[in-house]
Every structure is written in C-alpha cells, then in structure tokens.
Design a protein around this motif. Structure first.
Motif, mmCIF file in Angstrom:
data_model
loop_
_atom_site.group_PDB
_atom_site.id
_atom_site.type_symbol
_atom_site.label_atom_id
_atom_site.label_comp_id
_atom_site.label_asym_id
_atom_site.label_seq_id
_atom_site.Cartn_x
_atom_site.Cartn_y
_atom_site.Cartn_z
ATOM 1 N N ASP A 47 0.877 -1.169 0.000
ATOM 2 C CA ASP A 47 0.000 0.000 0.000
ATOM 3 C C ASP A 47 0.921 1.227 0.000
ATOM 4 O OD1 ASP A 47 -1.521 2.188 0.669
ATOM 5 O OD2 ASP A 47 -2.531 1.235 2.381
ATOM 6 N N PRO A 48 1.280 1.720 -1.194
ATOM 7 C CA PRO A 48 2.250 2.814 -1.254
ATOM 8 C C PRO A 48 1.714 4.102 -0.643
ATOM 9 C CG PRO A 48 1.450 2.274 -3.464
ATOM 10 C CD PRO A 48 0.812 1.315 -2.526
ATOM 11 N N VAL A 49 0.386 4.258 -0.628
ATOM 12 C CA VAL A 49 -0.199 5.480 -0.070
ATOM 13 C C VAL A 49 0.051 5.523 1.441
ATOM 14 C CG1 VAL A 49 -2.352 6.759 0.294
ATOM 15 C CG2 VAL A 49 -1.934 5.569 -1.883
ATOM 16 N N SER A 50 -0.250 4.421 2.101
ATOM 17 C CA SER A 50 -0.035 4.364 3.556
ATOM 18 C C SER A 50 1.391 3.962 3.913
ATOM 19 C CB SER A 50 -0.983 3.349 4.197
ATOM 20 O OG SER A 50 -2.288 3.507 3.725
ATOM 21 N N ARG A 51 2.174 3.583 2.891
ATOM 22 C CA ARG A 51 3.542 3.071 3.097
ATOM 23 C C ARG A 51 3.533 1.824 3.987
ATOM 24 N NH1 ARG A 51 7.189 8.521 3.725
ATOM 25 N NH2 ARG A 51 6.840 9.322 1.633
ATOM 26 N N LEU A 52 2.755 0.838 3.537
ATOM 27 C CA LEU A 52 2.678 -0.436 4.247
ATOM 28 C C LEU A 52 2.971 -1.567 3.274
ATOM 29 C CD1 LEU A 52 -0.698 -0.020 6.190
ATOM 30 C CD2 LEU A 52 1.595 0.013 7.173
ATOM 31 N N ALA A 53 3.574 -2.628 3.771
ATOM 32 C CA ALA A 53 3.745 -3.837 2.965
ATOM 33 C C ALA A 53 3.443 -5.036 3.843
ATOM 34 C CB ALA A 53 5.171 -3.922 2.433
ATOM 35 N N ALA A 60 11.314 -2.707 -6.239
ATOM 36 C CA ALA A 60 10.492 -2.589 -7.459
ATOM 37 C C ALA A 60 9.431 -1.509 -7.284
ATOM 38 C CB ALA A 60 9.848 -3.937 -7.770
ATOM 39 N N HIS A 61 9.120 -1.159 -6.049
ATOM 40 C CA HIS A 61 8.134 -0.097 -5.769
ATOM 41 C C HIS A 61 8.832 1.185 -5.305
ATOM 42 C CE1 HIS A 61 4.738 -2.986 -5.859
ATOM 43 N NE2 HIS A 61 5.653 -3.820 -5.413
ATOM 44 N N GLY A 62 10.151 1.216 -5.387
ATOM 45 C CA GLY A 62 10.899 2.398 -4.930
ATOM 46 C C GLY A 62 10.916 2.519 -3.415
ATOM 47 N N LEU A 63 10.719 1.388 -2.730
ATOM 48 C CA LEU A 63 10.605 1.436 -1.256
ATOM 49 C C LEU A 63 11.711 0.619 -0.590
ATOM 50 C CD1 LEU A 63 6.735 0.838 -1.139
ATOM 51 C CD2 LEU A 63 7.914 2.999 -0.627
ATOM 52 N N THR A 64 11.895 0.850 0.683
ATOM 53 C CA THR A 64 12.830 0.046 1.482
ATOM 54 C C THR A 64 12.239 -0.175 2.863
ATOM 55 O OG1 THR A 64 15.087 -0.083 2.386
ATOM 56 C CG2 THR A 64 14.104 2.090 2.354
ATOM 57 N N LEU A 65 12.681 -1.291 3.480
ATOM 58 C CA LEU A 65 12.321 -1.533 4.875
ATOM 59 C C LEU A 65 13.349 -0.840 5.773
ATOM 60 C CD1 LEU A 65 10.487 -3.123 6.799
ATOM 61 C CD2 LEU A 65 11.889 -5.134 6.375
ATOM 62 N N GLY A 66 14.603 -0.866 5.329
ATOM 63 C CA GLY A 66 15.663 -0.195 6.099
ATOM 64 C C GLY A 66 16.136 -1.008 7.286
ATOM 65 N N HIS A 67 15.924 -2.343 7.245
ATOM 66 C CA HIS A 67 16.352 -3.177 8.373
ATOM 67 C C HIS A 67 17.554 -4.008 7.942
ATOM 68 C CE1 HIS A 67 15.938 -4.915 12.282
ATOM 69 N NE2 HIS A 67 16.026 -6.126 11.763
ATOM 70 N N PHE A 68 18.739 -3.643 8.428
ATOM 71 C CA PHE A 68 19.973 -4.280 7.977
ATOM 72 C C PHE A 68 20.809 -4.774 9.155
ATOM 73 C CE2 PHE A 68 19.033 -0.786 4.900
ATOM 74 C CZ PHE A 68 18.602 -1.601 3.866
ATOM 75 N N PRO A 69 20.358 -5.848 9.835
ATOM 76 C CA PRO A 69 21.218 -6.424 10.879
ATOM 77 C C PRO A 69 22.415 -7.099 10.219
ATOM 78 C CG PRO A 69 19.353 -7.849 10.478
ATOM 79 C CD PRO A 69 19.146 -6.630 9.622
ATOM 80 N N GLN A 70 23.403 -7.466 10.995
ATOM 81 C CA GLN A 70 24.569 -8.127 10.398
ATOM 82 C C GLN A 70 24.185 -9.501 9.826
ATOM 83 O OE1 GLN A 70 27.918 -9.552 12.710
ATOM 84 N NE2 GLN A 70 29.246 -8.098 11.648
ATOM 85 N N VAL A 101 6.993 0.834 5.516
ATOM 86 C CA VAL A 101 8.122 0.954 4.586
ATOM 87 C C VAL A 101 8.327 2.422 4.243
ATOM 88 C CG1 VAL A 101 7.982 -1.367 3.620
ATOM 89 C CG2 VAL A 101 6.547 0.447 2.660
ATOM 90 N N ARG A 102 9.494 2.718 3.665
ATOM 91 C CA ARG A 102 9.814 4.120 3.367
ATOM 92 C C ARG A 102 10.363 4.226 1.954
ATOM 93 N NH1 ARG A 102 12.299 5.937 9.000
ATOM 94 N NH2 ARG A 102 10.322 6.152 10.105
ATOM 95 N N PRO A 103 10.339 5.408 1.368
ATOM 96 C CA PRO A 103 10.960 5.567 0.055
ATOM 97 C C PRO A 103 12.450 5.207 0.149
ATOM 98 C CG PRO A 103 9.663 7.499 0.624
ATOM 99 C CD PRO A 103 9.720 6.647 1.860
ATOM 100 N N ALA A 104 12.932 4.451 -0.832
ATOM 101 C CA ALA A 104 14.354 4.074 -0.808
ATOM 102 C C ALA A 104 15.199 5.337 -0.981
ATOM 103 C CB ALA A 104 14.645 3.089 -1.933
ATOM 104 N N PRO A 105 16.286 5.443 -0.220
ATOM 105 C CA PRO A 105 17.099 6.662 -0.334
ATOM 106 C C PRO A 105 17.779 6.734 -1.696
ATOM 107 C CG PRO A 105 18.239 5.018 0.977
ATOM 108 C CD PRO A 105 16.881 4.466 0.700
#
Ligand SMILES: Cc1cc2nc3c(=O)[nH]c(=O)nc-3n(C[C@H](O)[C@H](O)[C@H](O)COP(=O)(O)OP(=O)(O)OC[C@H]3O[C@@H](n4cnc5c(N)ncnc54)[C@H](O)[C@@H]3O)c2cc1C
Length: 550
Positions: free
Chosen positions: A178-184, A201-211, A288-292
């Motif tokens: 849901d790109p409007v609400s920024r949910l996946a 593919a949707h220009g989004l990222t979760l931004g969760h990068f553990p080792q 989710v957030r827009p990918a940087p």
C-alpha cells in the motif's frame, strides 16, 4: 550517491540448511590473511592450527521418533515430500549460529536434532500443522533463517516425546503493498535481501539491515525484536511492525488495524518478541519508506570511549544521529583496522597522536536523503556535535560499508584457526554506560585470561536513543581445546552476571535458552507469571518452542 545492497540470497529452500559456519557449505569461504594471523598470535597467544568443520557424518543423530501416524497427517497437509526426516535435513535445522552451536557442529557438545522438518506453503497450512502437533503433543520449533545466537531454534523436546522444526522458507511472498499508507504485507519466511529486492520494485525500502541480513527472515526479526545497523534512521524492527498474523493452537490471531490505537494495551507487542512461544508468525505488516537516493558514509576518530559516547549522546539527544551511527571503542578500532588490513595502524596512530588523540575510537556515520541537499543538511546537523573529532573522510566510511556483513565470514575463518570468537550485547541509560562497559569487559577478561591466553574484548555502540544506548561486545581468545564449551559458558555467565542490575540481558539478540535464566531478574516474578499466563492461554498443551523464553 546511493549504493544498493547486493548480497547472495539463499534461493534453494533446502539449502539454507545450517552447517558448521555462516556459509551454506559450512566452511569458511575466506582464509584469515597471514598478517591477521600473526597479529593475533602476538596479541592473544594463539598458536594457529587447522580446526575445520566436522563433516556431518561425524555427528551423532538418533532415529526420528515422530510417530508414523503424525507424519502421515502432516504429509497430508503439506505434501509428504515436505515432511523431511532425512539425517541431513534434520541436522540442517538443528540449532542456530551461536559460537556454541558452531562448536557443536564441530563435534564439541551435544546437538539436539529435531525428529522431522515440516515445510508448510502458506498461513493456512501453518495453522493446520500447529493444530495437529498440539493434538498429538509434538513440540514445534518455528525456524526462519536459523540465525539465532541465543539457542532460540534449539530443537529441545521439553516434556514432549518428539519435536519438529517448522521451517517457514516456503512462505516467501510479498502479499501486498500500500504505497499510499507506506505499508507492505510479507509472509514470514521472506529473507531480508529478498524483501528489499521486492520493495525496490516499488521504490521502497524496509531499512532493516542487521549483520545477519543475508540469511534472516522478517518473521524472525519480528519474533526477536531485532535491531539493524540503520536503527538510528529506521528504528528497531518492532517500530516497523504494524500488524501480525499468528498461528496458535487455539486458532489464528491477527493484530493491528490502525497506525495508533487506544483500544487497550498494544497486543501487537505481545506477538513481537514472542520467540515462537506464543504462536507462529505467518505474516507481518511492516511500515516501509521511500528508498534513499543519496547516501554518504564517513569515518571520524574521537579520543577515548567516554568522549566518543558523549558525542553520540549529544547527537541522539539533538535528533542529529546519522541513519547509521556507530562508535567503536579503542580495542574494536584496533581489531577492525588490523583485520581489515587496509590501514597501517602504526602510521595512523602517529598521525592521530599528532592531533592529540591518545586512544583512537572510530566513529562511522552514514547519512541518507531523497536529494543531495537533504542528505547534506542531515550531515551538517551531525557535524555540529563532532567537536575535535579527526575526519578520516568517506574512504573510512566506505571500508565499514563494504564490510558491514562480513563479520560472520570472518568468524568462520577465525574459528578455523583455533579461536574462540563470540559476541554479546546489552543496553542501558547514558549515565551508566561507562560503568556497564567496564563491568562486562573486566568480567570477560578475568574469565578468559590464563597463563598463555590473553583475550581481546572489543565493544561498540550501534543503537542509540535519547536516554541511552546498546553496547555490543566481541570477544576473541585462543580456544581451550580441552574444554571449548566450558571456556565460553563460564565467560558468558560472568558477563551476564556483570550485566544484571546495570542493563538489560539482551538489547536485540532475544532471550532464547541462553538468557532465559536472567529474564526473571529483569521483569520480576509477576512479569514471568504474565508471560506464562499468555503462553498457557494460546498454547495450553505447551507445544510451542519448548524451553524458550519462559
Ligand atoms: C552473525 C550474526 C549477526 C547477527 N546480527 C544481528 C543484528 O545485527 N541485529 C539483530 O537484531 N540480530 C542479529 N543477529 C541475531 C539474529 O539474526 C536475529 O535474532 C534474527 O532476528 C533472527 O532471524 P531468523 O529469521 O534467523 O530467526 P531464527 O533464528 O530462525 O529464529 C529466531 C527466534 O524466533 C523464532 N521464530 C523465527 N521465525 C518465527 C516465526 N515466523 N514465528 C514465530 N517465531 C519465529 C524462533 O523460534 C527463534 O526463537 C545476528 C546473528 C548472527 C548469527
């Protein structure tokens, strides 16, 4: 400029099995460079030797005790080919990736092996499998990427006569965006790099990068309250979870209908961090957030850990942290730069001394933005707090960025030459941070020092908050070849005792088996009763993840 994260994604469902190391072959895929080996010998007393992974055939595995009738019913739900009882498949989901797990796979200590591995394809099949296991009193160990370092996926039986691993690898879909609400909405078995690929593919990222990014799953992150390297920018995983779908022996339970709610306590947070003991997470709805578009990583050197921690506190309290903000203590700075081999430590020390730095501590900060201007604004806001820090520029930041997921491979190589290498983590308030670091360091050093062995205890801050921060310790010491398990058990117990009363027993690795004894001290006997009551309500027969959490 933005750099995409490219790593190998385990694509074969069967071959994300765990062997004696991080790679799916189990063998270290990189040798320790000669200069690192020499340095470790001088620093720790290591006599390098080859201690390769024991072949699976050398490990004792009892016959499966899963009753034939239960196997047949499970096969009718998921397909007989998805109930695995072969030795290699069961061994491949026997425990996680802690140092003790890896030692067990190298022949030291007993490795609990499940009676079968069940591979359901969707949430409905997971629900049926859970119900059948509950009906027949068969233990269930939910298994995501198997990267637990606290015994979370140990195939313990508890009071059950058999236990199955419920491997979620076939629940590998992005259900909706849901790109409007920024949910996946993701199925729980999606591995992190695949989640990023699908979101990109949707220009989004979760931004969760553990080792553990390369192998761990979204369900595992939710079940353990994971925290990634970019937590300062994107938050901890629990901050990202908007909803959870849970399969329990009492039926399916879904929580999360709105971004905020005053309808009683937030029950999402009961599922998050439940470590497989309250149910099997089958789907997670994440923010989710827009990918940087722009990213910039820089290295700085500050003088001493206390001074560095003051800088990070100032950044956190002024909302000026970078997306990644990471401070290494002098020991970690030395180990990191020496093992990376890309810096001449002696030359750097001379350069820093001339600038008044006696105890170099590396501070890496990464900023992101949709535009260059936005990224630079963030950078400028951080730089205001860096005082006398020496700037190493983007080269040092890039060294960290390139190696950000290489730790597990380095650990394999270190274990292969005979080192004990393990990490542990905690968190506390800023006013106690120095005391906690000293207490844990002293405990580890005292426990691990012998006539010939001298441990290195290195520490960093990688997750910071307005009120405090986490401390992450890496310990390196020549392995006690007579009693390698006892050597680390004693050290871990000493460190845990040092933590109690000063901080939390775990900031992001979770409770599992290894921290379960310390949980009552942290949440109190009433807290334990509350957790037990929830567990009883959802799982009256106690089949879910025996021996974990409470
Ligand atoms: C080298 C290395 C580096 C690491 N770095 C980090 C780090 O930077 N940050 C961090 O937070 N952690 C880190 N970890 C710990 C680990 O990766 C995390 O705990 C991760 O969240 C586990 O995800 P997983 O999919 O591998 O879960 P697993 O290891 O498979 O499971 C972890 C626990 O969650 C339960 N579980 C898994 N999936 C489900 C599900 N769908 N439903 C219910 N319960 C489930 C399991 O039963 C178990 O108790 C690291 C581990 C390693 C080995």
């Amino acid at each position: 400029m933005c750099h995409t994260l490219s790593v190998n994604v385990p694509v074969d469902h069967l071959d994300h099995r765990i062997r004696g190391g991080w790679t799916s072959s189990g063998a270290a895929d990189a040798e320790l460079p000669a200069h690192a080996s020499r340095w470790l010998s001088a620093r720790t007393g290591l006599t390098p030797r080859r201690t390769p992974v024991a072949p699976d055939s050398g490990l004792a595995v009892a016959e499966s005790e899963l009753p034939a009738q239960v196997r047949a019913v499970l096969g009718s739900i998921v397909g007989p080919e998805h109930v695995l009882v072969e030795r290699a498949d069961r061994l491949g989901r026997a425990g996680g990736l802690s140092y003790l797990d890896l030692l067990r796979r190298r022949g030291s200590g007993e490795l609990p092996v499940p009676d079968a591995v069940v591979l359901p394809a969707d949430p409905a099949q997971v629900q049926r499998v859970v119900e059948v296991c509950a009906e027949h009193g068969v233990g269930i160990v939910p298994f995501g990427g198997g990267t637990s370092v606290v015994g979370g996926v140990a195939a313990l039986r508890g009071d059950k006569s058999s236990v199955v691993v419920l491997d979620l690898c076939r629940l590998d879909e992005l259900v909706s965006v849901d790109p409007v609400s920024r949910l996946a909405v993701f199925q729980a078995g999606v591995v992190a790099p695949e989640a990023e690929r699908l979101l990109a593919a949707h220009g989004l990222t979760l931004g969760h990068f553990p080792q553990s990014y390369e192998r761990a799953t979204l369900g595992g992150f939710a079940a353990t309250r994971s925290s990634g390297q970019a937590s300062a920018g994107y938050g901890r995983f629990e901050d990202m979870v908007e909803g959870v779908r849970l399969a329990t022996p009492r039926g399916e339970w879904s929580v999360g209908v709105a971004p905020a709610s005053a309808a009683g306590p937030d029950l999402r947070q009961l599922a998050v961090g439940s470590e497989g003991a309250f149910g099997v997470i089958t789907e997670v709805t994440v923010r989710v957030r827009p990918a940087p578009v722009w990213q910039r990583y820089e290295g700085f050197v500050v003088d001493g850990f206390a001074g560095g921690a003051e800088v990070v506190r100032a950044l956190a309290q002024a909302s000026a942290l970078g997306t990644v903000t990471r401070l290494s203590d002098p020991q970690e700075t030395e180990v990191g730069l020496t093992l990376a081999g890309s810096w001449k430590m002696a030359a750097l020390r001379g350069y820093l001394k001339a600038r008044g730095i006696a105890e170099p501590c590396l501070l890496v900060i990464g900023w992101e933005g949709q535009t260059k201007h936005e990224m630079l604004l963030r950078r400028r806001s951080s730089l205001r707090f860096l005082g006398k820090a020496v700037r190493l520029g983007t080269a040092a930041g890039e060294v960290w960025r390139h190696g950000r997921f290489s730790g597990p491979r380095q650990r394999d190589a270190l274990m292969d030459v005979g080192m004990c290498v393990e990490t542990l983590e905690t968190a506390t308030y800023w006013s106690r941070l120095g005391e906690l670091r000293t207490a844990v360091r002293d405990a580890l050093v005292a426990s691990l020092t012998t006539g010939e062995r001298r441990p290195i205890v290195a520490c960093h801050i990688s997750h910071s908050y307005e009120t405090g921060a986490s401390l992450y310790f890496t310990t390196l010491v020549p392995r006690d070849l007579e009693d390698p398990v006892g050597q680390w058990r004693d050290a871990k117990a000493a460190a845990s005792e040092a933590i109690v009363g000063l901080g939390t027993i775990t900031h992001h690795h979770a409770t599992g088996v290894d921290h379960a004894a310390y949980l009552p001290g942290e949440i109190g006997p009433l807290g334990v009763d509350v957790l037990r009551a929830v567990r009883r309500e959802l799982d009256p027969d106690g089949v879910l993840n025996p021996g974990k959490l409470v």
